[in-house]
Design a protein around this motif. Structure first.
Motif, PDB file in Angstrom:
ATOM      1  N   UNK A  23       0.829  -1.209   0.000  1.00  0.00           N
ATOM      2  CA  UNK A  23       0.000   0.000   0.000  1.00  0.00           C
ATOM      3  C   UNK A  23       0.863   1.259   0.000  1.00  0.00           C
ATOM      4  N   UNK A  24       1.872   1.295   0.859  1.00  0.00           N
ATOM      5  CA  UNK A  24       2.741   2.476   0.939  1.00  0.00           C
ATOM      6  C   UNK A  24       3.531   2.644  -0.359  1.00  0.00           C
ATOM      7  N   UNK A  25       4.051   1.555  -0.894  1.00  0.00           N
ATOM      8  CA  UNK A  25       4.804   1.615  -2.154  1.00  0.00           C
ATOM      9  C   UNK A  25       3.910   2.071  -3.301  1.00  0.00           C
ATOM     10  N   UNK A  26       2.666   1.633  -3.311  1.00  0.00           N
ATOM     11  CA  UNK A  26       1.732   2.044  -4.360  1.00  0.00           C
ATOM     12  C   UNK A  26       1.448   3.536  -4.279  1.00  0.00           C
ATOM     13  N   UNK A  27       1.290   4.052  -3.077  1.00  0.00           N
ATOM     14  CA  UNK A  27       1.029   5.483  -2.909  1.00  0.00           C
ATOM     15  C   UNK A  27       2.220   6.301  -3.393  1.00  0.00           C
ATOM     16  N   UNK A  28       3.421   5.938  -2.924  1.00  0.00           N
ATOM     17  CA  UNK A  28       4.611   6.685  -3.347  1.00  0.00           C
ATOM     18  C   UNK A  28       4.850   6.550  -4.846  1.00  0.00           C
ATOM     19  N   UNK A  29       4.599   5.380  -5.387  1.00  0.00           N
ATOM     20  CA  UNK A  29       4.771   5.184  -6.828  1.00  0.00           C
ATOM     21  C   UNK A  29       3.807   6.041  -7.638  1.00  0.00           C
ATOM     22  N   UNK A  30       2.570   6.134  -7.168  1.00  0.00           N
ATOM     23  CA  UNK A  30       1.576   6.957  -7.866  1.00  0.00           C
ATOM     24  C   UNK A  30       1.952   8.431  -7.830  1.00  0.00           C
ATOM     25  N   UNK A  31       2.416   8.897  -6.676  1.00  0.00           N
ATOM     26  CA  UNK A  31       2.844  10.296  -6.558  1.00  0.00           C
ATOM     27  C   UNK A  31       4.029  10.557  -7.471  1.00  0.00           C
ATOM     28  N   UNK A  32       4.981   9.646  -7.488  1.00  0.00           N
ATOM     29  CA  UNK A  32       6.169   9.797  -8.326  1.00  0.00           C
ATOM     30  C   UNK A  32       5.811   9.839  -9.811  1.00  0.00           C
ATOM     31  N   UNK A  33       4.944   8.954 -10.258  1.00  0.00           N
ATOM     32  CA  UNK A  33       4.547   8.931 -11.671  1.00  0.00           C
ATOM     33  C   UNK A  33       3.811  10.213 -12.064  1.00  0.00           C
ATOM     34  N   UNK A  34       2.948  10.699 -11.191  1.00  0.00           N
ATOM     35  CA  UNK A  34       2.219  11.935 -11.490  1.00  0.00           C
ATOM     36  C   UNK A  34       3.178  13.114 -11.606  1.00  0.00           C
ATOM     37  N   UNK A  35       4.165  13.193 -10.718  1.00  0.00           N
ATOM     38  CA  UNK A  35       5.123  14.293 -10.765  1.00  0.00           C
ATOM     39  C   UNK A  35       6.022  14.196 -11.999  1.00  0.00           C
TER      40      UNK A  35
END
Length: 86
Positions: A23-35
């Motif tokens: 869950x935490x990795x998915x959140x950080x990954x989503x933020x990173x991809x959006x940026x």
């Protein structure tokens, strides 16, 4: 607080630690991809992440005083929500 602390906090709510890691990795990954796509990331009651581009400029080497060309670059800016600051 670091990534491991976040995982431990999420693990208290989610059944297993491995699910919390995902869950935490998915959140950080989503933020990173959006940026990476230059999208603004708004998290309600927390803050906003955005990419800001800086233009090339003329700087100085503090040791020698020589003029140095600083190349353009991109950086991430975070603006905290008013609710977070209260």
């Amino acid at each position: 607080m670091n990534r491991l602390d976040l995982i431990k906090s999420v693990a208290k709510v989610i059944a297993t630690k491995s699910e919390a890691v995902k869950a935490v990795e998915a959140i950080f990954g989503s933020i990173q991809e959006a940026l990476k796509k230059d999208e603004k990331v708004v998290i309600s009651n927390f803050g906003t992440f955005r990419v800001k581009s800086r233009q090339a400029r003329l700087g100085r080497n503090p040791k020698t005083g020589d003029k140095v060309e600083v190349p353009p670059r991109r950086g991430i800016r975070f603006k905290a929500s008013k609710n977070l600051l209260d």
